[in-house]
Scaffold this active site. Structure first.
Site, PDB file in Angstrom:
ATOM      1  N   ASP A  30     -98.485 -37.091 -64.169  1.00  0.00           N
ATOM      2  CA  ASP A  30     -99.642 -37.869 -63.732  1.00  0.00           C
ATOM      3  C   ASP A  30     -99.937 -37.533 -62.266  1.00  0.00           C
ATOM      4  OD1 ASP A  30    -100.980 -40.798 -64.863  1.00  0.00           O
ATOM      5  OD2 ASP A  30    -101.231 -40.269 -62.749  1.00  0.00           O
ATOM      6  N   ASN A  87    -102.723 -47.359 -72.875  1.00  0.00           N
ATOM      7  CA  ASN A  87    -103.813 -48.247 -72.479  1.00  0.00           C
ATOM      8  C   ASN A  87    -105.019 -47.952 -73.368  1.00  0.00           C
ATOM      9  OD1 ASN A  87    -102.479 -49.534 -70.314  1.00  0.00           O
ATOM     10  ND2 ASN A  87    -102.865 -47.760 -68.991  1.00  0.00           N
ATOM     11  N   GLN A  94    -107.912 -48.533 -69.414  1.00  0.00           N
ATOM     12  CA  GLN A  94    -108.000 -47.117 -69.806  1.00  0.00           C
ATOM     13  C   GLN A  94    -109.126 -46.458 -69.012  1.00  0.00           C
ATOM     14  OE1 GLN A  94    -108.763 -46.291 -73.982  1.00  0.00           O
ATOM     15  NE2 GLN A  94    -108.577 -44.074 -73.673  1.00  0.00           N
ATOM     16  N   VAL A  96    -109.389 -42.770 -68.823  1.00  0.00           N
ATOM     17  CA  VAL A  96    -109.728 -41.453 -69.378  1.00  0.00           C
ATOM     18  C   VAL A  96    -109.862 -41.607 -70.899  1.00  0.00           C
ATOM     19  CG1 VAL A  96    -109.040 -39.037 -69.631  1.00  0.00           C
ATOM     20  CG2 VAL A  96    -108.473 -40.280 -67.523  1.00  0.00           C
ATOM     21  N   HIS A 100    -103.801 -40.915 -74.529  1.00  0.00           N
ATOM     22  CA  HIS A 100    -102.680 -40.429 -73.723  1.00  0.00           C
ATOM     23  C   HIS A 100    -101.568 -41.450 -73.726  1.00  0.00           C
ATOM     24  CE1 HIS A 100    -105.692 -42.345 -71.140  1.00  0.00           C
ATOM     25  NE2 HIS A 100    -104.712 -42.794 -70.396  1.00  0.00           N
ATOM     26  N   ILE A 101    -100.364 -40.959 -73.828  1.00  0.00           N
ATOM     27  CA  ILE A 101     -99.175 -41.816 -73.813  1.00  0.00           C
ATOM     28  C   ILE A 101     -98.513 -41.641 -72.455  1.00  0.00           C
ATOM     29  CG2 ILE A 101     -96.943 -42.306 -74.878  1.00  0.00           C
ATOM     30  CD1 ILE A 101     -98.011 -40.953 -77.440  1.00  0.00           C
ATOM     31  N   HIS A 102     -98.463 -42.732 -71.682  1.00  0.00           N
ATOM     32  CA  HIS A 102     -97.723 -42.683 -70.416  1.00  0.00           C
ATOM     33  C   HIS A 102     -96.234 -42.745 -70.744  1.00  0.00           C
ATOM     34  CE1 HIS A 102    -101.139 -43.812 -67.624  1.00  0.00           C
ATOM     35  NE2 HIS A 102    -101.628 -44.294 -68.748  1.00  0.00           N
TER      36      HIS A 102
HETATM   37  P1  5GP Z   1    -105.218 -44.678 -68.021  1.00  0.00           P
HETATM   38  O1  5GP Z   1    -105.499 -45.554 -66.845  1.00  0.00           O
HETATM   39  O2  5GP Z   1    -106.485 -44.194 -68.677  1.00  0.00           O
HETATM   40  O3  5GP Z   1    -104.241 -45.262 -68.988  1.00  0.00           O
HETATM   41  O4  5GP Z   1    -104.454 -43.423 -67.439  1.00  0.00           O
HETATM   42  C1  5GP Z   1    -105.094 -42.295 -66.949  1.00  0.00           C
HETATM   43  C2  5GP Z   1    -104.097 -41.601 -66.051  1.00  0.00           C
HETATM   44  O5  5GP Z   1    -104.583 -40.299 -65.798  1.00  0.00           O
HETATM   45  C3  5GP Z   1    -103.913 -42.286 -64.701  1.00  0.00           C
HETATM   46  O6  5GP Z   1    -102.548 -42.666 -64.542  1.00  0.00           O
HETATM   47  C4  5GP Z   1    -104.342 -41.226 -63.705  1.00  0.00           C
HETATM   48  O7  5GP Z   1    -103.542 -41.202 -62.537  1.00  0.00           O
HETATM   49  C5  5GP Z   1    -104.215 -39.936 -64.498  1.00  0.00           C
HETATM   50  N1  5GP Z   1    -105.118 -38.882 -64.090  1.00  0.00           N
HETATM   51  C6  5GP Z   1    -106.455 -39.029 -63.833  1.00  0.00           C
HETATM   52  N2  5GP Z   1    -106.991 -37.843 -63.483  1.00  0.00           N
HETATM   53  C7  5GP Z   1    -105.975 -36.931 -63.541  1.00  0.00           C
HETATM   54  C8  5GP Z   1    -105.920 -35.518 -63.303  1.00  0.00           C
HETATM   55  O8  5GP Z   1    -106.898 -34.854 -62.969  1.00  0.00           O
HETATM   56  N3  5GP Z   1    -104.706 -34.922 -63.435  1.00  0.00           N
HETATM   57  C9  5GP Z   1    -103.579 -35.624 -63.812  1.00  0.00           C
HETATM   58  N4  5GP Z   1    -102.436 -34.925 -63.906  1.00  0.00           N
HETATM   59  N5  5GP Z   1    -103.607 -36.947 -64.059  1.00  0.00           N
HETATM   60  C10 5GP Z   1    -104.787 -37.592 -63.921  1.00  0.00           C
END
Ligand code: 5GP
Length: 114
Positions: A30, A87, A94, A96, A100-102
């Site tokens: 991340d 998320n 969420q 993106v 995606h699985i953190h």
């Molecule tokens: P969400 O909040 O949708 O569950 O998680 C999206 C995650 O994607 C966030 O933790 C954020 O830091 C990560 N993220 C967003 N843009 C990028 C990127 O360009 N590269 C990487 N490696 N992670 C990203």
């Protein structure tokens, strides 16, 4: 249709610190880690969230779940414990629209998660 950010990362069009990849999924660090180990595991298939998956995705979802433990072992956090987070939607934060699985570890993680 425009590729999602994570499809571009999976296709190596946007750089990322990739820790694992195969024909179905990609795992990368991340960009804004919230734990010492913070990896995102994404399918190559453009599913907008876990809620958008259907029966035809059953084997893909099983594949992702099996990779979680493998990646945690690779990161050295399997024995001490780690957390997986999906998320989904606005209220869960969420950001993106690509499933995606953190995978989070390397520190104590609180519950409930806020
Ligand atoms: P969400 O909040 O949708 O569950 O998680 C999206 C995650 O994607 C966030 O933790 C954020 O830091 C990560 N993220 C967003 N843009 C990028 C990127 O360009 N590269 C990487 N490696 N992670 C990203």
């Amino acid at each position: 249709m425009e590729k999602t950010l994570f499809e571009k990362i999976a296709d190596h069009e946007i750089p990322a610190d990739i820790v694992y990849e195969d024909e179905q999924c990609v795992a990368f660090r991340d960009i804004s880690p919230v734990a010492p180990q913070h990896v995102l595991l994404v399918p190559r298939k453009a599913l907008s969230s876990i809620a958008a998956a259907s029966q035809e995705d059953a084997s893909l979802l099983a594949h992702l779940m099996l990779k979680v433990g493998e990646i945690a072992r690779m990161l050295g956090i399997e024995e001490e414990g780690f957390r997986t987070v999906l998320n989904t939607g606005a209220r869960a934060g969420q950001t993106v629209p690509h499933l995606h699985i953190h995978i989070l570890g390397g520190r104590d993680l609180q519950w409930p998660p806020g």
